[in-house]
Scaffold this active site. Structure first.
Site, PDB file in Angstrom:
ATOM      1  N   ASP A   1      -0.003   7.105   0.558  1.00  0.00           N
ATOM      2  CA  ASP A   1       0.426   6.433  -0.660  1.00  0.00           C
ATOM      3  C   ASP A   1       1.253   7.297  -1.441  1.00  0.00           C
ATOM      4  OD1 ASP A   1       0.385   4.127  -2.321  1.00  0.00           O
ATOM      5  OD2 ASP A   1      -1.364   4.755  -3.384  1.00  0.00           O
TER       6      ASP A   1
ATOM      7  N   HIS B   1       6.317  -0.492  -1.228  1.00  0.00           N
ATOM      8  CA  HIS B   1       5.175  -1.205  -1.742  1.00  0.00           C
ATOM      9  C   HIS B   1       5.639  -2.853  -1.602  1.00  0.00           C
ATOM     10  CE1 HIS B   1       3.233   2.308  -3.335  1.00  0.00           C
ATOM     11  NE2 HIS B   1       2.131   1.509  -3.394  1.00  0.00           N
TER      12      HIS B   1
ATOM     13  N   HIS C   1       4.524  -3.572   1.960  1.00  0.00           N
ATOM     14  CA  HIS C   1       3.156  -3.476   2.004  1.00  0.00           C
ATOM     15  C   HIS C   1       2.718  -4.840   1.499  1.00  0.00           C
ATOM     16  CE1 HIS C   1      -0.739  -3.421  -0.109  1.00  0.00           C
ATOM     17  NE2 HIS C   1      -1.056  -2.939   0.661  1.00  0.00           N
TER      18      HIS C   1
ATOM     19  N   HIS D   1      -4.611   0.489   2.284  1.00  0.00           N
ATOM     20  CA  HIS D   1      -3.335   0.287   1.501  1.00  0.00           C
ATOM     21  C   HIS D   1      -2.458   1.432   1.646  1.00  0.00           C
ATOM     22  CE1 HIS D   1      -0.919  -0.312  -2.247  1.00  0.00           C
ATOM     23  NE2 HIS D   1      -0.922   1.141  -2.010  1.00  0.00           N
TER      24      HIS D   1
END
Length: 376
Positions: free
Chosen positions: A183, A266, A269, A283
């Site tokens: 991340d 993101h 994602h 995540h």
């Protein structure tokens, strides 16, 4: 048209830097947690991950009992959905709580932030895994009960306090620590893209140089420290490198992302949350692949690809879609991912050029093909 779309069309916005009011890094904090929380309230409602709820109630509860304060401990039910937020709001009111505390991973912490927001209470965040930058941000990512991305809940302020207990963070399974590195890897590249496009950061203002600078420091800190930190975490030890990575993945990534902005990684994602086989994937693992796809969209220099991939491999993050758990690539399913990632309410619009669902689909397939060439 959304407020965000209206803002992008013509409103002159200020730049911003936002962060939690206090960020505490130390060891063995749980046994004395009531003293840290006491400035915010004397009746705490804890939302805890399943694996730590008993320890929190025993060790943290003793701290409250010794100081004649009250604490209630509740197990988080796995998904940061509106259903779970409403359930915890009701229980917090029944407990008479005047401060909310989240102990756990990203979805638990986002549930605590949302609960505190709706109940108009202060919130203290105590991550147990350094797997995302969620602890420091003033947003909560809300999912459906089935685990698909639903919306961002934008909060008026960042958490009142974030506590990083390095003993607990270093003792978590190494997969979670690696996910946080993944991340954090994305932070600089997304902030850079958002700054170039003069897009909107997570405070719905313009990205600042400070935000991009913190994001770059996050990336450089990970490059220097990720490999020795992973070796230490494999032994469940906290070292200087571990502490540096924790600061990078929790604080520098959180503040850097919020002030610098998110972009394609993101957004992709979030589209990937519609793939049922990936619901148990971390995540940070999914967003790492999103970063590879973003680098394809940007036609990034070869050396950037190789630097990012070298870290992915060194810390044991999934590299290809097959590594993530995709056993069969179904075009229709991944075209839906691409469509969702280009939603007007997501962050694909922060890329410095127009991106279509076809562009995203092509980037996903190409990123996977590139990753396969680096696979052992």
């Amino acid at each position: 048209m959304t407020d965000t779309a209206i803002l992008k069309k013509g409103t002159k916005l200020a730049k911003s830097v936002t962060s939690p009011k206090k960020f505490i890094v130390g060891k063995g904090i749980l046994s004395n947690i009531s003293s840290y929380i006491s400035p915010f309230g004397d009746n705490a409602y804890f939302i805890c991950d399943e694996f730590i709820v008993d320890q929190a109630a025993k060790v943290g509860g003793a701290s409250f009992n010794a100081s004649d304060k009250t604490a209630t401990f509740e197990k988080f039910n796995y998904e940061c959905s509106q259903t779970e937020i409403d359930r915890n709001r009701k229980l917090a009111r029944l407990a008479g709580a005047n401060v909310i505390v989240g102990i756990g991973g990203g979805k638990t912490l986002d549930t605590a932030k949302a609960t505190a927001y709706y109940e108009k209470l202060p919130v203290v965040i105590y991550p147990t895994i350094a797997s995302t930058d969620a602890p420091c941000t003033s947003i909560a990512v809300v999912y459906t009960d089935e685990g698909q991305f639903d919306h961002y809940l934008y909060l008026p302020s960042n958490p009142d306090m974030v506590i990083a207990d390095t003993d607990i963070l270093a003792s978590a399974p190494k997969r979670f620590f690696a996910a946080g590195i993944g991340d954090g890897l994305t932070t600089y590249f997304e902030a850079r893209a958002c700054y170039r496009s003069n897009g909107l950061n997570l405070a719905n203002l313009r990205p600042s140089l400070i935000g991009v600078g913190l994001a770059k420091q996050c990336y450089e800190t990970i490059l220097r420290n990720a490999i020795p930190a992973m070796h230490a975490v494999e032994k469940k030890l906290s070292t200087t490198a571990v502490e540096a990575v924790i600061e990078a993945t929790i604080y520098l990534s959180g503040v850097g992302a919020e002030s610098g902005g998110l972009a394609a990684a993101h957004a992709i994602h979030n589209g990937m949350t519609a793939v049922s086989s990936l619901h148990r994937v971390q995540h940070g693992e999914k967003v790492t692949f999103g970063l590879l796809a973003q680098l394809v969209l940007e036609n990034a220099p070869q050396e950037e690809f190789e630097e990012v991939i070298s870290i992915i491999k060194a810390v044991g993050l999934p590299l290809t879609l097959q590594d993530l758990g995709v056993t069969e690539f179904v075009d229709e399913e991944w075209r839906n991912v691409a469509e969702l990632s280009c939603s007007v309410n997501d962050t694909m619009g922060n890329m410095p050029f127009e991106v279509t669902p076809d562009d995203v689909f092509n980037a996903i397939v190409t990123a996977d093909a590139i990753a396969q060439t680096y696979h052992d």
